[in-house]
Design a protein around this motif. Structure first.
Motif, PDB file in Angstrom:
ATOM      1  N   LEU A   1       7.447 -39.443  42.290  1.00 29.59           N
ATOM      2  CA  LEU A   1       7.549 -40.034  43.779  1.00 29.59           C
ATOM      3  C   LEU A   1       7.235 -41.428  43.914  1.00 29.59           C
ATOM      4  CD1 LEU A   1       5.359 -37.809  46.250  1.00 29.59           C
ATOM      5  CD2 LEU A   1       5.638 -40.287  46.587  1.00 29.59           C
ATOM      6  N   ILE A   2       8.108 -42.203  44.767  1.00 28.28           N
ATOM      7  CA  ILE A   2       7.812 -43.425  45.036  1.00 28.28           C
ATOM      8  C   ILE A   2       7.527 -43.615  46.414  1.00 28.28           C
ATOM      9  CG2 ILE A   2       8.695 -45.741  45.166  1.00 28.28           C
ATOM     10  CD1 ILE A   2      10.970 -45.031  43.025  1.00 28.28           C
ATOM     11  N   SER A   3       6.363 -44.396  46.815  1.00 28.28           N
ATOM     12  CA  SER A   3       6.100 -44.737  48.292  1.00 28.28           C
ATOM     13  C   SER A   3       5.400 -46.033  48.187  1.00 28.28           C
ATOM     14  CB  SER A   3       5.404 -43.381  49.012  1.00 28.28           C
ATOM     15  OG  SER A   3       3.989 -43.361  48.325  1.00 28.28           O
ATOM     16  N   ALA A   4       5.236 -46.508  49.375  1.00 29.94           N
ATOM     17  CA  ALA A   4       4.558 -47.547  49.747  1.00 29.94           C
ATOM     18  C   ALA A   4       2.969 -47.414  49.330  1.00 29.94           C
ATOM     19  CB  ALA A   4       4.543 -48.039  51.245  1.00 29.94           C
TER      20      ALA A   4
ATOM     21  N   ALA B   1      18.918 -46.269  43.725  1.00 32.28           N
ATOM     22  CA  ALA B   1      18.855 -47.704  44.224  1.00 32.28           C
ATOM     23  C   ALA B   1      18.839 -47.949  45.930  1.00 32.28           C
ATOM     24  CB  ALA B   1      19.327 -48.948  43.666  1.00 32.28           C
ATOM     25  N   SER B   2      19.840 -46.961  46.157  1.00 29.36           N
ATOM     26  CA  SER B   2      20.159 -46.916  47.718  1.00 29.36           C
ATOM     27  C   SER B   2      19.149 -46.147  48.409  1.00 29.36           C
ATOM     28  CB  SER B   2      21.519 -46.534  48.214  1.00 29.36           C
ATOM     29  OG  SER B   2      21.947 -45.485  47.522  1.00 29.36           O
ATOM     30  N   ALA B   3      18.460 -45.152  47.797  1.00 29.82           N
ATOM     31  CA  ALA B   3      17.389 -44.351  48.261  1.00 29.82           C
ATOM     32  C   ALA B   3      16.239 -45.444  48.369  1.00 29.82           C
ATOM     33  CB  ALA B   3      17.210 -43.337  47.634  1.00 29.82           C
ATOM     34  N   PHE B   4      15.958 -46.249  47.390  1.00 26.36           N
ATOM     35  CA  PHE B   4      14.996 -47.080  47.468  1.00 26.36           C
ATOM     36  C   PHE B   4      15.124 -48.125  48.511  1.00 26.36           C
ATOM     37  CE2 PHE B   4      12.389 -50.743  45.554  1.00 26.36           C
ATOM     38  CZ  PHE B   4      11.063 -50.310  45.880  1.00 26.36           C
ATOM     39  N   ALA B   5      16.351 -48.521  48.715  1.00 23.50           N
ATOM     40  CA  ALA B   5      16.706 -49.632  49.850  1.00 23.50           C
ATOM     41  C   ALA B   5      16.391 -49.077  51.199  1.00 23.50           C
ATOM     42  CB  ALA B   5      18.073 -49.967  49.556  1.00 23.50           C
ATOM     43  N   ALA B   6      16.641 -47.644  51.487  1.00 23.45           N
ATOM     44  CA  ALA B   6      16.332 -47.020  52.670  1.00 23.45           C
ATOM     45  C   ALA B   6      14.761 -46.996  52.955  1.00 23.45           C
ATOM     46  CB  ALA B   6      17.106 -45.802  52.629  1.00 23.45           C
ATOM     47  N   LEU B   7      14.147 -46.912  51.802  1.00 23.13           N
ATOM     48  CA  LEU B   7      12.533 -46.785  51.947  1.00 23.13           C
ATOM     49  C   LEU B   7      12.035 -48.159  52.271  1.00 23.13           C
ATOM     50  CD1 LEU B   7       9.883 -45.206  51.448  1.00 23.13           C
ATOM     51  CD2 LEU B   7       9.982 -46.128  49.107  1.00 23.13           C
ATOM     52  N   LYS B   8      12.707 -49.195  51.558  1.00 27.28           N
ATOM     53  CA  LYS B   8      12.185 -50.502  52.267  1.00 27.28           C
ATOM     54  C   LYS B   8      12.445 -50.842  53.539  1.00 27.28           C
ATOM     55  CE  LYS B   8      13.539 -52.933  48.620  1.00 27.28           C
ATOM     56  NZ  LYS B   8      13.581 -54.212  47.637  1.00 27.28           N
ATOM     57  N   ALA B   9      13.821 -50.304  54.047  1.00 26.09           N
ATOM     58  CA  ALA B   9      14.077 -50.552  55.502  1.00 26.09           C
ATOM     59  C   ALA B   9      13.207 -49.621  56.318  1.00 26.09           C
ATOM     60  CB  ALA B   9      15.591 -50.407  55.436  1.00 26.09           C
ATOM     61  N   GLY B  10      12.435 -48.804  55.983  1.00 28.01           N
ATOM     62  CA  GLY B  10      11.726 -48.029  56.718  1.00 28.01           C
ATOM     63  C   GLY B  10      12.459 -46.735  57.447  1.00 28.01           C
TER      64      GLY B  10
ATOM     65  N   ASP C   1      10.457 -41.969  54.182  1.00 30.22           N
ATOM     66  CA  ASP C   1       9.130 -42.112  53.812  1.00 30.22           C
ATOM     67  C   ASP C   1       8.806 -42.223  52.521  1.00 30.22           C
ATOM     68  OD1 ASP C   1       8.432 -41.564  56.705  1.00 30.22           O
ATOM     69  OD2 ASP C   1       8.803 -39.788  56.498  1.00 30.22           O
ATOM     70  N   LEU C   2       9.654 -41.573  51.603  1.00 30.02           N
ATOM     71  CA  LEU C   2       9.298 -41.686  50.123  1.00 30.02           C
ATOM     72  C   LEU C   2      10.669 -41.526  49.414  1.00 30.02           C
ATOM     73  CD1 LEU C   2       8.513 -38.624  49.097  1.00 30.02           C
ATOM     74  CD2 LEU C   2       7.588 -38.897  51.328  1.00 30.02           C
ATOM     75  N   VAL C   3      10.867 -41.725  48.080  1.00 29.70           N
ATOM     76  CA  VAL C   3      11.894 -41.463  47.273  1.00 29.70           C
ATOM     77  C   VAL C   3      11.229 -40.569  46.140  1.00 29.70           C
ATOM     78  CG1 VAL C   3      13.517 -42.499  45.703  1.00 29.70           C
ATOM     79  CG2 VAL C   3      12.894 -43.685  47.745  1.00 29.70           C
ATOM     80  N   ILE C   4      12.308 -39.549  45.689  1.00 27.29           N
ATOM     81  CA  ILE C   4      11.662 -38.695  44.633  1.00 27.29           C
ATOM     82  C   ILE C   4      13.036 -39.133  43.621  1.00 27.29           C
ATOM     83  CG2 ILE C   4      11.711 -36.529  43.461  1.00 27.29           C
ATOM     84  CD1 ILE C   4      10.180 -35.858  46.127  1.00 27.29           C
ATOM     85  N   ALA C   5      12.757 -39.292  42.398  1.00 25.66           N
ATOM     86  CA  ALA C   5      13.720 -39.771  41.514  1.00 25.66           C
ATOM     87  C   ALA C   5      13.344 -39.773  40.064  1.00 25.66           C
ATOM     88  CB  ALA C   5      14.153 -41.541  41.478  1.00 25.66           C
ATOM     89  N   ASP C   6      14.299 -39.630  38.952  1.00 23.69           N
ATOM     90  CA  ASP C   6      13.743 -39.638  37.642  1.00 23.69           C
ATOM     91  C   ASP C   6      12.774 -40.718  37.262  1.00 23.69           C
ATOM     92  OD1 ASP C   6      15.721 -37.805  38.062  1.00 23.69           O
ATOM     93  OD2 ASP C   6      16.175 -37.720  35.733  1.00 23.69           O
TER      94      ASP C   6
END
Ligand code: GLN
Length: 255
Positions: free
Chosen positions: A118-121, A164-173, A176-181
């Motif tokens: 999980l990636i989050s702020a 990467a596009s999921a992460f861009a959406a996370l950075k744009a608010g 709330d989080l990304v789940i990825a390999d």
């Protein structure tokens, strides 16, 4: 370059017959690998070329078959359908072996053990338990991360065409989080001081990647397994991992 223009039904039939009779190991032409090239260090673009760990493994398989490798890049959720439709001989895209997929394709022996994270702020640092229920979770479409959100968390993820596009959406608010390999996730947070892999324990799942082929080809499967075993035993696989992790990192540093 090798394409023949077929002008009449008769010639078309002849051409088809030639292709069919040429289906043995000695036929010319490339071994086709189908992948989805937004997944560093397994497959990513260096300029226009698709490179990565999976490409190197497939090159070794093609070499064993005495042929060059041709790589085709499609959306991740089209990789296995395209393989089944006969558009490639090998599918390699950081593909996790699971029971649903085993019903559709045959898998080689695994070449890596890995999992999703999980990636989050850092400011919120979601762990991946009750704290993410009902949150807006971004995943790449068609992946085991998407399955995890649907099956384990019993909710719908926000689906993107790449990590990467999921992460861009996370950075744009927007989520709330990304789940990825884990490997593409580590690549994404590199040089991003406000974001981290925050899952605890680190891995939400335990998964293995393998090469997929169309069902019912025991000879091809044996050849692939032989190549994977040789790459592991010779230390070449470790060298390939080190080389392409470094290359994927260098691409991020150059951004
Ligand atoms: N390992 C994950 C899966 O197989 C993600 C693969 C990918 O996005 N390339 O579903």
């Amino acid at each position: 370059m090798n394409k023949t223009t077929v002008k009449s039904p008769m010639l078309a039939a002849l051409a088809a017959a030639t292709l069919i009779s040429g289906c043995g190991k000695s036929d010319s032409g490339a071994v086709r690998m189908i992948t989805e090239a937004t997944f560093p260090p397994y497959e990513f673009r260096e300029g226009t070329e698709v490179v990565g760990i999976d490409v190197e493994i497939c090159k070794a398989i093609a070499a064993e078959l005495g042929k060059p490798l041709a790589v085709e890049d499609v959306e991740f959720d089209s990789v296995l359908p395209s393989l089944i439709a006969g558009k490639a001989e090998l599918a390699a895209a950081g593909i996790t072996v699971n029971e649903d997929r085993k019903k559709m394709v045959d898998f080689s022996d695994p070449y890596v053990e890995t999992g999703i994270v999980l990636i989050s702020a850092k400011s919120v640092a979601y762990k991946g338990g009750d704290d993410i229920k009902g949150k807006r979770i971004g995943v790449q479409n068609g992946t085991t991360s998407a399955d995890y959100v649907v099956e384990k968390l019993q909710q719908e993820p926000e689906r993107f065409d790449s990590p990467a596009s999921a992460f861009a959406a996370l950075k744009a608010g927007k989520i709330d989080l990304v789940i990825a390999d884990v490997d593409p996730a580590e690549n994404l947070i590199k040089g991003e001081p406000d974001y981290a892999i925050t899952s605890e324990p680190r891995f939400l799942t335990s998964e293995c990647y393998a090469i997929a082929i169309k069902k019912g080809q025991p000879e091809l499967l044996a050849t692939i397994n032989k190549v994977i075993a040789e790459l592991k035993e010779s230390g070449k696989l470790d060298a390939i991992f080190a080389e392409f992790k470094a290359k994927a990192d260098a691409l991020v540093d150059a951004d």
